[in-house]
Scaffold this active site. Structure first.
Site, PDB file in Angstrom:
ATOM      1  N   GLU A  75      -5.523  -5.255  10.509  1.00  0.00           N
ATOM      2  CA  GLU A  75      -4.498  -4.266  10.516  1.00  0.00           C
ATOM      3  C   GLU A  75      -4.894  -3.459  11.856  1.00  0.00           C
ATOM      4  O   GLU A  75      -5.724  -2.396  11.912  1.00  0.00           O
ATOM      5  CB  GLU A  75      -4.754  -3.281   9.671  1.00  0.00           C
ATOM      6  CG  GLU A  75      -4.520  -3.714   8.181  1.00  0.00           C
ATOM      7  CD  GLU A  75      -3.634  -2.791   7.303  1.00  0.00           C
ATOM      8  OE1 GLU A  75      -2.397  -3.023   6.833  1.00  0.00           O
ATOM      9  OE2 GLU A  75      -4.022  -1.527   7.162  1.00  0.00           O
ATOM     10  N   GLY A  87       2.222   1.784  10.511  1.00  0.00           N
ATOM     11  CA  GLY A  87       3.287   3.093  10.255  1.00  0.00           C
ATOM     12  C   GLY A  87       3.912   3.445  11.732  1.00  0.00           C
ATOM     13  O   GLY A  87       4.346   4.681  11.792  1.00  0.00           O
ATOM     14  N   SER A 136       3.438  -2.290  10.198  1.00  0.00           N
ATOM     15  CA  SER A 136       4.693  -2.405  10.522  1.00  0.00           C
ATOM     16  C   SER A 136       5.264  -3.904  10.077  1.00  0.00           C
ATOM     17  O   SER A 136       6.279  -4.151  10.858  1.00  0.00           O
ATOM     18  CB  SER A 136       4.973  -1.900  12.117  1.00  0.00           C
ATOM     19  OG  SER A 136       4.753  -0.651  12.072  1.00  0.00           O
ATOM     20  N   HIS A 162      -9.471   1.057   4.843  1.00  0.00           N
ATOM     21  CA  HIS A 162      -8.180   1.334   5.388  1.00  0.00           C
ATOM     22  C   HIS A 162      -8.443   2.379   6.589  1.00  0.00           C
ATOM     23  O   HIS A 162      -9.243   3.175   6.556  1.00  0.00           O
ATOM     24  CB  HIS A 162      -6.907   1.939   4.377  1.00  0.00           C
ATOM     25  CG  HIS A 162      -5.890   1.628   5.097  1.00  0.00           C
ATOM     26  ND1 HIS A 162      -5.333   2.843   5.846  1.00  0.00           N
ATOM     27  CD2 HIS A 162      -4.734   0.998   4.894  1.00  0.00           C
ATOM     28  CE1 HIS A 162      -4.062   2.391   6.455  1.00  0.00           C
ATOM     29  NE2 HIS A 162      -3.654   1.239   5.827  1.00  0.00           N
ATOM     30  N   LYS A 221       0.001   4.249  -0.334  1.00  0.00           N
ATOM     31  CA  LYS A 221      -0.691   5.571   0.310  1.00  0.00           C
ATOM     32  C   LYS A 221      -0.417   6.584  -0.830  1.00  0.00           C
ATOM     33  O   LYS A 221      -0.431   6.398  -2.012  1.00  0.00           O
ATOM     34  CB  LYS A 221      -0.151   5.810   1.820  1.00  0.00           C
ATOM     35  CG  LYS A 221      -0.068   4.661   2.682  1.00  0.00           C
ATOM     36  CD  LYS A 221      -0.064   4.868   4.025  1.00  0.00           C
ATOM     37  CE  LYS A 221       0.019   3.677   4.779  1.00  0.00           C
ATOM     38  NZ  LYS A 221       0.001   3.751   6.070  1.00  0.00           N
ATOM     39  N   ASN A 254       0.906  -1.245   0.241  1.00  0.00           N
ATOM     40  CA  ASN A 254      -0.118   0.044  -0.103  1.00  0.00           C
ATOM     41  C   ASN A 254       0.605   1.118   0.138  1.00  0.00           C
ATOM     42  O   ASN A 254       1.448   1.495   0.961  1.00  0.00           O
ATOM     43  CB  ASN A 254      -0.751   0.187   1.332  1.00  0.00           C
ATOM     44  CG  ASN A 254      -1.640   1.052   1.441  1.00  0.00           C
ATOM     45  OD1 ASN A 254      -1.650   2.202   0.589  1.00  0.00           O
ATOM     46  ND2 ASN A 254      -2.218   1.449   2.643  1.00  0.00           N
ATOM     47  N   GLU A 256      -6.926   4.567   7.594  1.00  0.00           N
ATOM     48  CA  GLU A 256      -6.631   6.172   7.514  1.00  0.00           C
ATOM     49  C   GLU A 256      -8.018   6.552   6.703  1.00  0.00           C
ATOM     50  O   GLU A 256      -8.389   7.854   7.101  1.00  0.00           O
ATOM     51  CB  GLU A 256      -5.488   6.076   6.577  1.00  0.00           C
ATOM     52  CG  GLU A 256      -4.152   6.179   7.294  1.00  0.00           C
ATOM     53  CD  GLU A 256      -2.926   5.522   6.526  1.00  0.00           C
ATOM     54  OE1 GLU A 256      -2.841   5.406   5.358  1.00  0.00           O
ATOM     55  OE2 GLU A 256      -1.992   5.095   7.078  1.00  0.00           O
TER      56      GLU A 256
HETATM   57  C1  PEP Z   1      -0.833  -0.072   5.804  1.00  0.00           C
HETATM   58  O1  PEP Z   1      -0.800   1.239   5.467  1.00  0.00           O
HETATM   59  O2  PEP Z   1      -1.827  -0.590   5.614  1.00  0.00           O
HETATM   60  C2  PEP Z   1       0.227  -0.499   6.754  1.00  0.00           C
HETATM   61  C3  PEP Z   1       0.247  -1.480   7.369  1.00  0.00           C
HETATM   62  O3  PEP Z   1       1.449   0.503   6.853  1.00  0.00           O
HETATM   63  P1  PEP Z   1       2.783   0.052   7.564  1.00  0.00           P
HETATM   64  O4  PEP Z   1       3.258  -1.164   6.900  1.00  0.00           O
HETATM   65  O5  PEP Z   1       3.788   1.106   7.156  1.00  0.00           O
HETATM   66  O6  PEP Z   1       2.545   0.021   9.136  1.00  0.00           O
END
Ligand code: PEP
Length: 249
Positions: free
Chosen positions: A166, A172, A212, A94, A11, A9, A96
């Site tokens: 998630e 992040g 992460s 997501h 973003k 992803n 976000e």
């Molecule tokens: C994500 O944006 O779905 C995500 C898991 O980000 P990150 O791997 O940076 O934690």
């Protein structure tokens, strides 16, 4: 046995020329993987990425979709638009988008249905906040999000959906869920799906972990019994690192 699906992803990162360079660099590094590889790129990169990914094992996804087919929705992109250029996947719900763009479970459900209508495979994100986990509410929250997201989907459609567990506090932040916690939460989601669709579907549906994921923890996470790969944010922006994650299992 379920396959592993590794999705990046990006973003709001990478210009079209950067997307092309990335795909050209990573393609030879991952050409022998048996895992499914998806890159979810910004709208502006979709067409260039689809062109660059031709002849590779990389599939291209979007990061959002509007639930209506067309009309007065300034700035939005519909499922038929995504499908028309060859996009195969789309991230829905997501955290976000839930947090910054007020996406509710109801909207997430409508978006999933819109994706399926246009033969796009939705990657549906669910996950709890840190506070909810600390209050012992994690399972309840993800059960409810899963149930509401999938409401009204029939058996034919459900296996076209990928779920990404998630935990919001792991996105992040560099703070990854332990393998045990991630696997347990994914089992909760699988059980919820079993209650609605039965054991056969629950055993087949792909459920990823996201939060992460890095090359240093991917192998351990992806080898857990119920974790079918990952949705990767930050680490999917670096070709070497993302290739190592894909090749970890
Ligand atoms: C994500 O944006 O779905 C995500 C898991 O980000 P990150 O791997 O940076 O934690």
């Amino acid at each position: 046995m379920r396959k592993k699906v590794i999705a990046g992803n990006w973003k709001m990162n990478k210009l079209p020329n950067e997307a092309i360079n990335f795909i050209e660099e990573i393609a030879p590094k991952i050409k022998n993987t048996e895992n499914e590889v998806i890159l979810c790129v910004p709208y502006i990169d979709l067409f260039y990425s689809l062109m660059a990914a031709q002849g590779t094992n990389i599939k291209i996804g979007a990061q959002n979709i509007h639930f209506e087919e067309k009309g007065a929705y300034t700035g939005e992109i519909s499922g038929s638009m995504l499908k028309s250029i060859g996009v195969q996947y789309v991230i829905v719900g997501h955290s976000e988008r839930r947090q910054y763009f007020a996406e509710t479970d109801e909207i997430v459900n409508k978006k999933i249905k819109a994706a399926l209508k246009y033969e796009l495979n939705p990657i549906v994100c669910v996950g709890e906040t840190k506070q909810q986990r600390e209050q012992g509410l994690a399972s309840k929250v993800i059960e409810e999000q899963t149930k509401k997201a999938l409401e009204g989907l029939d058996e034919e459609d459900i296996l076209k959906v990928i779920i990404a567990y998630e935990p919001i506090w792991a996105i992040g932040t560099g703070e990854t869920a332990t393998v045990e916690d991630a696997n347990e939460s994914i089992k909760v989601i699988r059980n919820q799906i079993e209650q609605i669709y039965g054991k056969g579907v629950a055993e087949k549906i792909i459920i990823q972990y996201g939060g992460s994921v890095k090359s240093t923890n991917a192998k351990e996470l992806f080898n857990a019994s119920d974790i079918d790969g990952g949705l990767v944010g930050g680490a999917s922006l670096i070709p070497e690192e993302f290739a190592n994650i894909i090749n970890a299992v």
